[in-house]
Write an enzyme that holds these catalytic residues in place. Structure first.
Site, mmCIF file in Angstrom:
data_model
loop_
_atom_site.group_PDB
_atom_site.id
_atom_site.type_symbol
_atom_site.label_atom_id
_atom_site.label_comp_id
_atom_site.label_asym_id
_atom_site.label_seq_id
_atom_site.Cartn_x
_atom_site.Cartn_y
_atom_site.Cartn_z
ATOM 1 N N ARG A 94 0.845 -1.207 0.000
ATOM 2 C CA ARG A 94 0.000 0.000 0.000
ATOM 3 C C ARG A 94 0.874 1.248 0.000
ATOM 4 N NH1 ARG A 94 -5.119 -0.265 3.920
ATOM 5 N NH2 ARG A 94 -5.657 1.554 2.718
ATOM 6 N N ASN A 126 -7.499 8.146 -4.464
ATOM 7 C CA ASN A 126 -7.231 7.564 -3.142
ATOM 8 C C ASN A 126 -5.755 7.345 -2.861
ATOM 9 O OD1 ASN A 126 -9.645 7.307 -1.715
ATOM 10 N ND2 ASN A 126 -10.292 5.596 -3.018
ATOM 11 N N PRO A 127 -5.354 7.323 -1.580
ATOM 12 C CA PRO A 127 -6.161 7.641 -0.406
ATOM 13 C C PRO A 127 -6.457 9.144 -0.387
ATOM 14 C CG PRO A 127 -3.897 7.136 0.231
ATOM 15 C CD PRO A 127 -3.973 6.923 -1.240
ATOM 16 N N VAL A 128 -7.735 9.495 -0.473
ATOM 17 C CA VAL A 128 -8.108 10.868 -0.817
ATOM 18 C C VAL A 128 -7.611 11.901 0.202
ATOM 19 C CG1 VAL A 128 -10.446 10.733 0.173
ATOM 20 C CG2 VAL A 128 -9.976 12.317 -1.687
ATOM 21 N N ASP A 129 -7.609 11.535 1.491
ATOM 22 C CA ASP A 129 -7.167 12.518 2.497
ATOM 23 C C ASP A 129 -5.675 12.809 2.359
ATOM 24 O OD1 ASP A 129 -9.748 12.608 4.098
ATOM 25 O OD2 ASP A 129 -9.294 10.470 4.179
ATOM 26 N N SER A 150 -12.915 14.839 -1.836
ATOM 27 C CA SER A 150 -14.331 14.420 -1.781
ATOM 28 C C SER A 150 -14.626 13.744 -0.442
ATOM 29 C CB SER A 150 -14.671 13.490 -2.939
ATOM 30 O OG SER A 150 -13.805 12.378 -2.949
ATOM 31 N N ASP A 155 -19.497 8.392 1.529
ATOM 32 C CA ASP A 155 -19.818 7.524 2.680
ATOM 33 C C ASP A 155 -21.057 8.051 3.423
ATOM 34 O OD1 ASP A 155 -16.803 6.176 2.826
ATOM 35 O OD2 ASP A 155 -16.856 8.295 2.311
ATOM 36 N N ARG A 158 -24.010 6.957 1.502
ATOM 37 C CA ARG A 158 -24.293 5.528 1.759
ATOM 38 C C ARG A 158 -24.998 5.367 3.113
ATOM 39 N NH1 ARG A 158 -18.273 3.895 -0.309
ATOM 40 N NH2 ARG A 158 -18.850 3.312 -2.422
ATOM 41 N N HIS A 182 -11.519 8.880 4.876
ATOM 42 C CA HIS A 182 -12.299 8.117 3.883
ATOM 43 C C HIS A 182 -11.581 6.767 3.786
ATOM 44 C CE1 HIS A 182 -14.360 6.795 0.313
ATOM 45 N NE2 HIS A 182 -13.225 6.687 -0.332
ATOM 46 N N THR A 238 -15.852 1.314 -7.930
ATOM 47 C CA THR A 238 -17.079 2.067 -7.626
ATOM 48 C C THR A 238 -17.117 3.251 -8.575
ATOM 49 O OG1 THR A 238 -16.033 3.485 -5.976
ATOM 50 C CG2 THR A 238 -16.946 1.412 -5.186
#
Ligand SMILES: NC(=O)c1ccc[n+]([C@@H]2O[C@H](COP(=O)([O-])OP(=O)(O)OC[C@H]3O[C@@H](n4cnc5c(N)ncnc54)[C@H](O)[C@@H]3O)[C@@H](O)[C@H]2O)c1
Length: 321
Positions: A94, A126-129, A150, A155, A158, A182, A238
């Protein structure tokens, strides 16, 4: 047409024409919010294919100019939406993926800065933060209000949907937020959840749809967290809901709506957290972040927010920040 009115440009440049970028273009085109959509991808044929496919539907949605873009398009854009990224390769950690996506983010930011763009930049890669933090650090001081992620807007959507299904209430009447990273450490802010003007604790006895509310709460929160894993397992990526979530954020910005959205933003003392991007309720306007709404959270939710911040700070540090 009234010739005396100044032209109103609502140009959006979309970087990345993959599953997310193309779904966003489709939703944005139909929304009628943008006047121009320029789609950029390092795979030029992919961008060309999506543009052609979309413009052939033009008679069926509000008029908008859609074309393949170049970095020169950044200069006069109102918004730049970055969905570019790469997927994990077999055997890749990762952290390796993080390094590669950060390199992509820096190269796109270099082009945006070179074009002297004053656009609001919305990041979804991603990882968006961590990518939002990377972009802000690259752009330098003063950029933190106009570069946003975003975050947990998807989330939260959802979460609202699952609650609406459980309680038998229209999702538009469910006000609820997912906060933090996120990712796996995100959490449902139950203290902020309202239906029909009532807090959840007040609404529960009125609702009467279940007997084991505590267990249901945990189940719904976990289902929100697991959503992306299931969808990626079923269809590889997604796309539709994130495309709609990005369109919702775009509307808040291009229409200067001052909407409350859980975008990812750089915190500077709010919730007693510093120098980390994560999602909390923000007022989003034409400037990007108008204001972070730093209200009181109960201690359990505060602990979850601190946990997300610690995880994200260590990811930022792994990139050398
Ligand atoms: N934040 C969220 O809620 C959310 C939700 C879904 C997906 N995502 C993320 O969005 C990103 C995109 O997902 P996807 O499914 O569309 O991936 P994808 O692989 O389908 O598309 C990514 C696209 O980016 C392009 N690209 C890569 N480097 C580029 C560069 N330097 N310049 C221009 N284009 C470049 C690729 O050619 C590809 O077409 C991923 O990082 C994914 O994890 C975020």
């Amino acid at each position: 047409m009234n010739e005396s009115l100044p032209p109103i440009s609502r140009k959006v440049v979309v970087v990345g024409a993959g599953a997310v970028g193309s779904a966003y273009c489709y939703a944005l085109a139909q929304s009628g919010i943008a006047s121009e959509i320029a789609l950029i991808d390092r795979n030029e044929k992919l961008a060309q294919g999506h543009v052609l496919d979309l413009v052939h539907g033009q008679p069926y949605f509000p008029t908008v100019s859609i074309y393949t873009g170049t970095p020169a398009d950044y200069a006069n854009a109102q918004m730049i939406v970055i969905t570019a990224g790469t997927a994990q390769k077999p055997g890749e950690t990762r952290l390796d993926l993080l390094q590669r996506n950060a390199a992509i983010m820096r190269s796109i930011m270099a082009d945006i800065l070179a074009a002297e763009s004053s656009a609001v930049i919305l990041i979804t890669s991603n990882p968006v933060d961590v990518m939002t933090y990377t972009a802000i650090k690259y752009a330098g001081k003063g950029s933190e209000k106009r570069i946003i992620g975003s975050g947990t807007v998807l989330d939260s959507s959802r979460f609202r949907f699952l609650l609406s299904q459980h309680c038998g209430v229209d999702s538009h009447n469910v006000h609820a937020y997912v906060l933090g990273e996120h990712g796996d450490s995100e959490f449902a802010a139950w203290s902020m959840t309202h239906i029909a003007g009532m807090s959840f604790d007040q609404y529960c006895p009125v609702c009467g749809m279940c007997s084991e509310w505590k267990a249901e709460k945990d189940r719904i929160e976990q289902a929100v967290r697991d959503s992306a894993y299931h969808i990626i397992d079923y269809k590889g990526a997604t796309s539709w809901a994130i495309g709609l979530a990005l369109t919702r954020i775009t509307r808040a910005i291009l229409r200067d709506e001052h909407s409350v959205l859980t975008v990812s933003t750089l915190l500077n003392g709010e919730f007693d957290l510093y120098d980390v991007c994560l999602s909390v309720p923000c007022i989003v306007s034409a400037h990007g972040i108008e204001k972070v709404i730093a209200g009181q959270l109960p201690e359990g939710e505060m602990a979850s927010l601190r946990n997300s911040a610690a995880i994200l700070k260590s990811a930022n540090e792994s990139l050398g920040f």
